[in-house]
Design an enzyme around this catalytic site. Structure first.
Site, short mmCIF file in Angstrom:
data_model
loop_
_atom_site.label_atom_id
_atom_site.label_comp_id
_atom_site.label_asym_id
_atom_site.label_seq_id
_atom_site.Cartn_x
_atom_site.Cartn_y
_atom_site.Cartn_z
N HIS A 173 2.79 -4.46 20.10
CA HIS A 173 2.93 -5.19 18.83
C HIS A 173 3.95 -6.32 18.93
O HIS A 173 4.76 -6.37 19.86
CB HIS A 173 3.35 -4.23 17.71
CG HIS A 173 2.22 -3.40 17.19
ND1 HIS A 173 1.81 -2.24 17.80
CD2 HIS A 173 1.40 -3.57 16.11
CE1 HIS A 173 0.80 -1.72 17.12
NE2 HIS A 173 0.53 -2.51 16.10
N LYS A 178 8.21 -5.80 14.37
CA LYS A 178 7.73 -4.53 13.79
C LYS A 178 8.88 -3.53 13.68
O LYS A 178 9.65 -3.35 14.62
CB LYS A 178 6.61 -3.96 14.68
CG LYS A 178 5.99 -2.70 14.11
CD LYS A 178 4.67 -2.39 14.79
CE LYS A 178 4.09 -1.06 14.31
NZ LYS A 178 3.95 -0.98 12.83
N1 LIG Z 1 -2.46 -0.63 7.85
C1 LIG Z 1 -2.58 -1.80 8.50
O1 LIG Z 1 -3.70 -2.25 8.84
C2 LIG Z 1 -1.34 -2.60 8.77
C3 LIG Z 1 -1.43 -3.86 9.35
C4 LIG Z 1 -0.26 -4.60 9.54
C5 LIG Z 1 0.94 -4.06 9.13
N2 LIG Z 1 1.00 -2.81 8.59
C6 LIG Z 1 2.23 -2.23 8.07
O2 LIG Z 1 2.54 -2.87 6.84
C7 LIG Z 1 3.96 -2.90 6.66
C8 LIG Z 1 4.39 -4.35 6.42
O3 LIG Z 1 4.12 -5.12 7.57
P1 LIG Z 1 4.44 -6.70 7.62
O4 LIG Z 1 4.22 -7.11 9.02
O5 LIG Z 1 3.71 -7.40 6.54
O6 LIG Z 1 6.01 -6.67 7.30
P2 LIG Z 1 6.91 -7.85 6.69
O7 LIG Z 1 8.33 -7.47 6.99
O8 LIG Z 1 6.42 -9.18 7.13
O9 LIG Z 1 6.66 -7.74 5.12
C9 LIG Z 1 7.17 -6.72 4.29
C10 LIG Z 1 7.50 -7.36 2.95
O10 LIG Z 1 7.84 -6.33 2.03
C11 LIG Z 1 8.91 -6.80 1.24
N3 LIG Z 1 9.59 -5.68 0.60
C12 LIG Z 1 10.57 -4.89 1.09
N4 LIG Z 1 10.94 -4.00 0.15
C13 LIG Z 1 10.17 -4.22 -0.92
C14 LIG Z 1 10.06 -3.59 -2.18
N5 LIG Z 1 10.85 -2.57 -2.53
N6 LIG Z 1 9.15 -4.05 -3.07
C15 LIG Z 1 8.34 -5.09 -2.75
N7 LIG Z 1 8.39 -5.73 -1.56
C16 LIG Z 1 9.29 -5.28 -0.66
C17 LIG Z 1 9.78 -7.58 2.23
O11 LIG Z 1 10.69 -8.44 1.57
C18 LIG Z 1 8.71 -8.33 3.02
O12 LIG Z 1 8.39 -9.56 2.41
C19 LIG Z 1 4.55 -2.23 7.89
O13 LIG Z 1 4.77 -0.86 7.64
C20 LIG Z 1 3.45 -2.40 8.94
O14 LIG Z 1 3.49 -1.46 9.95
C21 LIG Z 1 -0.12 -2.08 8.42
O1 LIG Z 2 2.14 -5.29 12.48
C1 LIG Z 2 2.28 -4.09 12.19
O2 LIG Z 2 3.39 -3.62 11.85
C2 LIG Z 2 1.11 -3.19 12.23
N1 LIG Z 2 1.26 -1.98 11.82
C3 LIG Z 2 0.25 -0.97 11.75
C4 LIG Z 2 0.62 0.20 12.61
O3 LIG Z 2 1.80 0.55 12.69
O4 LIG Z 2 -0.26 0.85 13.16
C5 LIG Z 2 -1.14 -1.50 12.05
C6 LIG Z 2 -1.17 -2.61 13.04
C7 LIG Z 2 -0.19 -3.71 12.68
#
Ligand SMILES: NC(=O)c1ccc[n+]([C@@H]2O[C@H](COP(=O)([O-])OP(=O)(O)OC[C@H]3O[C@@H](n4cnc5c(N)ncnc54)[C@H](O)[C@@H]3O)[C@@H](O)[C@H]2O)c1
Ligand SMILES: O=C(O)C1=N[C@H](C(=O)O)CCC1
Length: 255
Positions: free
Chosen positions: A141, A145
């Protein structure tokens, strides 16, 4: 009166709206004719913005430390939830089920990964697991992250471990007797998981299987966060008709 979702766009709020995923979700919702973005919330904003705006569903891509508080608020207010944020332990899932037990008709869908290829990688790995004596998971990643291993890798390892246990397979063979801490990765349900963090990457996973004379590699690469959007939109459209807790996109994709 029953809500006719075909007649009027579903009112959607996004939590983590200024983040990498949240911004992409806001854009995808704004471009969908059957959805309406009514709240875009980030850290420091009041959650009441959701209720003031009449949100019917919320999408959470925030941080493992804050997601449970967000969900408690949304569930208490009768708002359906789609969750991409990682960090869901069995204990957290049980807490959520408890909240949903007293909120009939409300849906929460949590997916460790919304990309179709990642969902298939997990399913293919689960299928392959019982045929190979060795297995290791490598997730790769971007370096911003917060969590390691990734939610996807943890879920993949759990699915593989369950399939191996059902087939009566022992732990993968490994004669390592001298080891630098971390050199063999982390153990998730007895499956080795290795986490790479590298500039230039987005989200990638490779599952390696091995047995006498052959190996099988199952790899998925998300090169753009747009890859998660079809899955997120499918979940948002489906969650109002999926009461209770749903984990993963599998059932929505007919898997
Ligand atoms: N399920 C999936 O397909 C998938 C894909 C990508 C990322 N993710 C997950 O999603 C999450 C976010 O990833 P990202 O890369 O966008 O992170 P990021 O750090 O770019 O964004 C997170 C956002 O949440 C905000 N935030 C923090 N606390 C908050 C609160 N209490 N209320 C509202 N907003 C708040 C932050 O200020 C930030 O803007 C991580 O846990 C990541 O692993 C999941
Ligand atoms: O960018 C991230 O953070 C992502 N989080 C998810 C994970 O932890 O599996 C999905 C992929 C991207």
């Amino acid at each position: 009166m029953t809500r006719d979702y075909a007649a009027e766009p579903l009112r959607v709020g996004v939590l983590g709206a200024k983040g990498k995923m949240g911004a992409e979700v806001c854009n995808a919702v704004e471009h969908a004719d059957d959805l309406s973005l009514v709240a875009a919330i980030d850290a420091g904003d009041a959650l009441e913005t959701l209720t003031d705006a009449g949100a019917e569903a919320v999408v959470d891509f925030t941080h493992p430390d804050v997601v449970m508080g967000n969900l408690e608020f949304a569930v208490n207010c009768g708002i359906h939830c789609v969750v991409g944020t990682t960090g869901f332990t069995e204990e957290r899932l049980a807490t959520l089920r408890g909240w949903l037990d007293v909120s009939p008709g409300l849906g929460v869908l949590i997916a460790p990964n919304f990309a179709i290829g990642a969902v298939l990688t997990m399913k293919f790995s689960e299928l392959a697991a019982k045929y190979y004596e060795s297995v290791e998971v490598i997730e790769l990643h971007h370096p911003r992250k917060a969590d390691a291993p990734s939610g996807t890798a943890a879920r993949t390892a759990q699915l593989i471990a369950a399939a191996r246990a059902e087939a009566g397979l022992p732990a993968s063979p490994d004669a390592t007797s001298q080891e630098l801490d971390g050199a063999r990765g982390a153990l998730v349900d007895d499956v080795r998981v290795h986490s790479i963090r590298l500039s230039g990457l987005i989200a990638h996973q490779e599952v390696l299987f091995g047995t006498e004379g052959e190996t099988l590699s199952i790899r998925h690469d998300s090169m753009d966060r747009k890859s998660f959007m079809p899955g997120v939109l499918l979940a948002v459209r489906s969650v109002p008709t999926l009461p209770g807790l749903t984990v993963g996109l599998d059932s929505l994709l007919g898997l």
